[in-house]
Design a protein around this motif. Structure first.
Motif, mmCIF file in Angstrom:
data_model
loop_
_atom_site.group_PDB
_atom_site.id
_atom_site.type_symbol
_atom_site.label_atom_id
_atom_site.label_comp_id
_atom_site.label_asym_id
_atom_site.label_seq_id
_atom_site.Cartn_x
_atom_site.Cartn_y
_atom_site.Cartn_z
ATOM 1 N N PRO A 37 0.810 -1.226 0.000
ATOM 2 C CA PRO A 37 0.000 0.000 0.000
ATOM 3 C C PRO A 37 0.835 1.265 0.000
ATOM 4 O O PRO A 37 1.943 1.306 0.539
ATOM 5 C CB PRO A 37 -0.819 -0.115 1.291
ATOM 6 C CG PRO A 37 -0.008 -1.002 2.175
ATOM 7 C CD PRO A 37 0.672 -1.972 1.257
ATOM 8 N N PHE A 38 0.280 2.280 -0.623
ATOM 9 C CA PHE A 38 0.820 3.630 -0.502
ATOM 10 C C PHE A 38 0.427 4.139 0.881
ATOM 11 O O PHE A 38 -0.738 4.073 1.259
ATOM 12 C CB PHE A 38 0.220 4.518 -1.589
ATOM 13 C CG PHE A 38 0.661 5.958 -1.535
ATOM 14 C CD1 PHE A 38 1.740 6.388 -2.292
ATOM 15 C CD2 PHE A 38 -0.003 6.875 -0.737
ATOM 16 C CE1 PHE A 38 2.144 7.707 -2.256
ATOM 17 C CE2 PHE A 38 0.398 8.201 -0.690
ATOM 18 C CZ PHE A 38 1.476 8.614 -1.446
ATOM 19 N N GLU A 39 1.395 4.659 1.654
ATOM 20 C CA GLU A 39 1.073 5.178 2.984
ATOM 21 C C GLU A 39 2.183 6.098 3.477
ATOM 22 O O GLU A 39 3.334 5.988 3.059
ATOM 23 C CB GLU A 39 0.803 4.047 3.972
ATOM 24 C CG GLU A 39 1.868 2.948 4.017
ATOM 25 C CD GLU A 39 2.742 2.998 5.254
ATOM 26 O OE1 GLU A 39 2.894 4.096 5.835
ATOM 27 O OE2 GLU A 39 3.284 1.943 5.620
ATOM 28 N N ASN A 40 1.795 7.005 4.390
ATOM 29 C CA ASN A 40 2.723 8.007 4.913
ATOM 30 C C ASN A 40 2.838 7.949 6.436
ATOM 31 O O ASN A 40 3.126 8.951 7.087
ATOM 32 C CB ASN A 40 2.259 9.411 4.504
ATOM 33 C CG ASN A 40 0.946 9.817 5.190
ATOM 34 O OD1 ASN A 40 0.050 8.985 5.357
ATOM 35 N ND2 ASN A 40 0.830 11.077 5.577
ATOM 36 N N ILE A 41 2.615 6.780 7.015
ATOM 37 C CA ILE A 41 2.556 6.665 8.470
ATOM 38 C C ILE A 41 3.859 7.090 9.131
ATOM 39 O O ILE A 41 3.849 7.727 10.194
ATOM 40 C CB ILE A 41 2.146 5.235 8.869
ATOM 41 C CG1 ILE A 41 0.714 4.974 8.412
ATOM 42 C CG2 ILE A 41 2.270 5.029 10.380
ATOM 43 C CD1 ILE A 41 0.249 3.547 8.584
ATOM 44 N N ASP A 42 4.989 6.773 8.525
ATOM 45 C CA ASP A 42 6.261 7.164 9.139
ATOM 46 C C ASP A 42 6.392 8.683 9.239
ATOM 47 O O ASP A 42 7.022 9.197 10.161
ATOM 48 C CB ASP A 42 7.437 6.599 8.345
ATOM 49 C CG ASP A 42 7.742 5.150 8.729
ATOM 50 O OD1 ASP A 42 7.044 4.618 9.613
ATOM 51 O OD2 ASP A 42 8.655 4.559 8.136
ATOM 52 N N VAL A 43 5.822 9.407 8.291
ATOM 53 C CA VAL A 43 5.914 10.869 8.325
ATOM 54 C C VAL A 43 5.155 11.426 9.524
ATOM 55 O O VAL A 43 5.631 12.336 10.208
ATOM 56 C CB VAL A 43 5.377 11.485 7.016
ATOM 57 C CG1 VAL A 43 5.383 13.009 7.096
ATOM 58 C CG2 VAL A 43 6.216 11.022 5.826
ATOM 59 N N ILE A 44 3.978 10.883 9.812
ATOM 60 C CA ILE A 44 3.163 11.450 10.887
ATOM 61 C C ILE A 44 3.541 10.914 12.263
ATOM 62 O O ILE A 44 3.175 11.509 13.283
ATOM 63 C CB ILE A 44 1.661 11.240 10.628
ATOM 64 C CG1 ILE A 44 1.289 9.759 10.639
ATOM 65 C CG2 ILE A 44 1.257 11.905 9.329
ATOM 66 C CD1 ILE A 44 -0.218 9.505 10.546
ATOM 67 N N LEU A 45 4.291 9.804 12.355
ATOM 68 C CA LEU A 45 4.589 9.251 13.683
ATOM 69 C C LEU A 45 5.429 10.162 14.581
ATOM 70 O O LEU A 45 5.099 10.261 15.784
ATOM 71 C CB LEU A 45 5.215 7.865 13.543
ATOM 72 C CG LEU A 45 4.221 6.718 13.310
ATOM 73 C CD1 LEU A 45 4.938 5.407 13.088
ATOM 74 C CD2 LEU A 45 3.215 6.597 14.419
ATOM 75 N N PRO A 46 6.524 10.785 14.219
ATOM 76 C CA PRO A 46 7.278 10.692 12.964
ATOM 77 C C PRO A 46 8.479 9.742 13.112
ATOM 78 O O PRO A 46 9.122 9.678 14.160
ATOM 79 C CB PRO A 46 7.770 12.122 12.768
ATOM 80 C CG PRO A 46 8.012 12.617 14.167
ATOM 81 C CD PRO A 46 7.009 11.916 15.059
ATOM 82 N N HIS A 47 8.772 9.013 12.030
ATOM 83 C CA HIS A 47 9.959 8.176 11.933
ATOM 84 C C HIS A 47 10.737 8.606 10.685
ATOM 85 O O HIS A 47 10.121 8.866 9.647
ATOM 86 C CB HIS A 47 9.600 6.700 11.801
ATOM 87 C CG HIS A 47 8.996 6.110 13.035
ATOM 88 N ND1 HIS A 47 8.290 4.923 13.014
ATOM 89 C CD2 HIS A 47 8.988 6.528 14.325
ATOM 90 C CE1 HIS A 47 7.863 4.635 14.238
ATOM 91 N NE2 HIS A 47 8.274 5.592 15.054
ATOM 92 N N GLU A 48 12.029 8.674 10.779
ATOM 93 C CA GLU A 48 12.827 9.030 9.607
ATOM 94 C C GLU A 48 12.746 7.918 8.556
ATOM 95 O O GLU A 48 12.732 6.729 8.888
ATOM 96 C CB GLU A 48 14.283 9.282 9.989
ATOM 97 C CG GLU A 48 14.493 10.552 10.790
ATOM 98 C CD GLU A 48 14.120 11.810 10.013
ATOM 99 O OE1 GLU A 48 14.271 11.808 8.768
ATOM 100 O OE2 GLU A 48 13.659 12.775 10.652
ATOM 101 N N ILE A 49 12.685 8.294 7.290
ATOM 102 C CA ILE A 49 12.572 7.342 6.190
ATOM 103 C C ILE A 49 13.953 7.080 5.600
ATOM 104 O O ILE A 49 14.640 8.005 5.175
ATOM 105 C CB ILE A 49 11.607 7.875 5.120
ATOM 106 C CG1 ILE A 49 10.190 7.950 5.713
ATOM 107 C CG2 ILE A 49 11.629 7.002 3.870
ATOM 108 C CD1 ILE A 49 9.185 8.635 4.825
ATOM 109 N N ASP A 50 14.345 5.829 5.585
ATOM 110 C CA ASP A 50 15.648 5.391 5.091
ATOM 111 C C ASP A 50 15.506 4.999 3.622
ATOM 112 O O ASP A 50 14.798 4.041 3.293
ATOM 113 C CB ASP A 50 16.122 4.202 5.934
ATOM 114 C CG ASP A 50 17.479 3.652 5.510
ATOM 115 O OD1 ASP A 50 18.085 4.186 4.550
ATOM 116 O OD2 ASP A 50 17.931 2.673 6.135
ATOM 117 N N LEU A 51 16.185 5.716 2.729
ATOM 118 C CA LEU A 51 16.076 5.443 1.299
ATOM 119 C C LEU A 51 17.180 4.532 0.769
ATOM 120 O O LEU A 51 17.289 4.354 -0.444
ATOM 121 C CB LEU A 51 16.078 6.755 0.507
ATOM 122 C CG LEU A 51 14.852 7.660 0.672
ATOM 123 C CD1 LEU A 51 14.917 8.812 -0.319
ATOM 124 C CD2 LEU A 51 13.549 6.895 0.517
ATOM 125 N N SER A 52 17.966 3.942 1.631
ATOM 126 C CA SER A 52 18.949 2.962 1.161
ATOM 127 C C SER A 52 18.227 1.722 0.650
ATOM 128 O O SER A 52 17.078 1.443 1.037
ATOM 129 C CB SER A 52 19.904 2.569 2.286
ATOM 130 O OG SER A 52 19.227 1.820 3.281
#
Length: 280
Positions: A37-52
């Motif tokens: 699924p498309f989701e943005n939960i890490d943004v609102i928690l907030p948790h940093e998003i790891d793009l590795s």
């Protein structure tokens, strides 16, 4: 196949042997849309998003979470490369809300060369995401399992549009220049941290199933569509019902030690969204 590719195919429920063909590209695209699924939960928690590569793999595949364009198309690019496709990421400017000024490059999409022909793939644009690759060709209507799309030109740039209520709505504008990991990191940081970013102020989720069903969630409001018609619409009564729906409706993993989140964590961030929905 590599362990990565084997795990990914299990994640999306693909049982065939992938090859460099349009049939495989279409199949992987649609199955990805339906499973992750498309989701943005890490943004609102907030948790940093790891793009590795490993960070995206652990979150979207191992932990069975979802993500947004930088993660979704980052994962899909790696998959296609391992299968043998010639593919690279592009960056676009989201214009679906008709902004008064041109916004920054905050949307990641994929350019694929197949049998000498360029194609665009995008598994990460939320409720209006492509569910099939489309030819990089101007002015022709292109059907996907979930709607009609077309590409227009604006000088050297391209604009992707979708058919909406008998008119064409622009989604994003993109260019063909070479992009680098630093560009994705910068765009992701802006999307996750800019104070007025849409992703910071709403819980957003969507999933497109192979049978033409589309599911969307904005805060507490869930809608299920098929062929452009609303099949179901409901507002969840509380965070407990929402938390259950994330798992049952969207197949979201919530129990991973690193990438999971508890009911209590979700309650803490949804309190403000509930107040916003009541005022609206």
């Amino acid at each position: 196949m590599t362990p990565f590719l084997t795990a990914y195919l299990q994640r999306i429920g693909w049982t065939q042997t992938p090859d460099v063909s349009l049939e495989t590209l279409r199949g992987l695209h649609l199955h990805h849309n339906g499973a992750i699924p498309f989701e943005n939960i890490d943004v609102i928690l907030p948790h940093e998003i790891d793009l590795s590569d490993e960070g995206i793999f652990q979150k979207l595949v191992v932990a069975r979470r979802g993500g947004y364009c930088f993660e979704q198309n980052g994962l899909f690019e790696r998959v296609l490369k391992e299968v043998g496709f010639t593919v690279r990421s592009l960056l676009g400017r989201v214009i679906i809300a008709d902004p008064p000024d041109m916004p920054p490059r905050t949307h990641r999409i994929l350019l694929i060369q197949l049998a000498g022909e360029p194609w665009i793939a995008d598994v990460g644009f939320g409720g209006q995401s492509l569910t099939a690759p489309i030819r990089l060709q101007e002015g022709i209507e292109q059907a996907t399992p979930h709607g009609l799309y077309r590409l227009q030109r604006n000088g050297d740039d391209w604009i992707l549009q979708f058919r909406h209520h008998e008119r064409w709505q622009s989604m994003y504008q993109f260019e063909m220049g070479q992009q680098y990991q630093a560009d994705f990191v910068m765009g992701n940081f802006h999307t996750a941290h800019w104070p007025t970013s849409h992703f910071r102020h709403h819980l957003l989720m969507s999933r497109h199933l192979p049978d033409g069903v589309k599911q969307t969630l904005t805060n507490f409001h869930f809608t299920q569509w098929q062929h452009g018609q609303v099949q179901e619409s409901q507002t969840f009564a509380d965070v407990a019902a929402l938390y259950e729906a994330l798992q049952t409706r969207f197949g979201l993993g919530v129990s991973d030690a690193r990438h999971g989140f508890s009911l209590q964590q979700l309650e803490a961030v949804m309190a403000g969204f509930a107040q916003h929905d009541e005022k609206a």
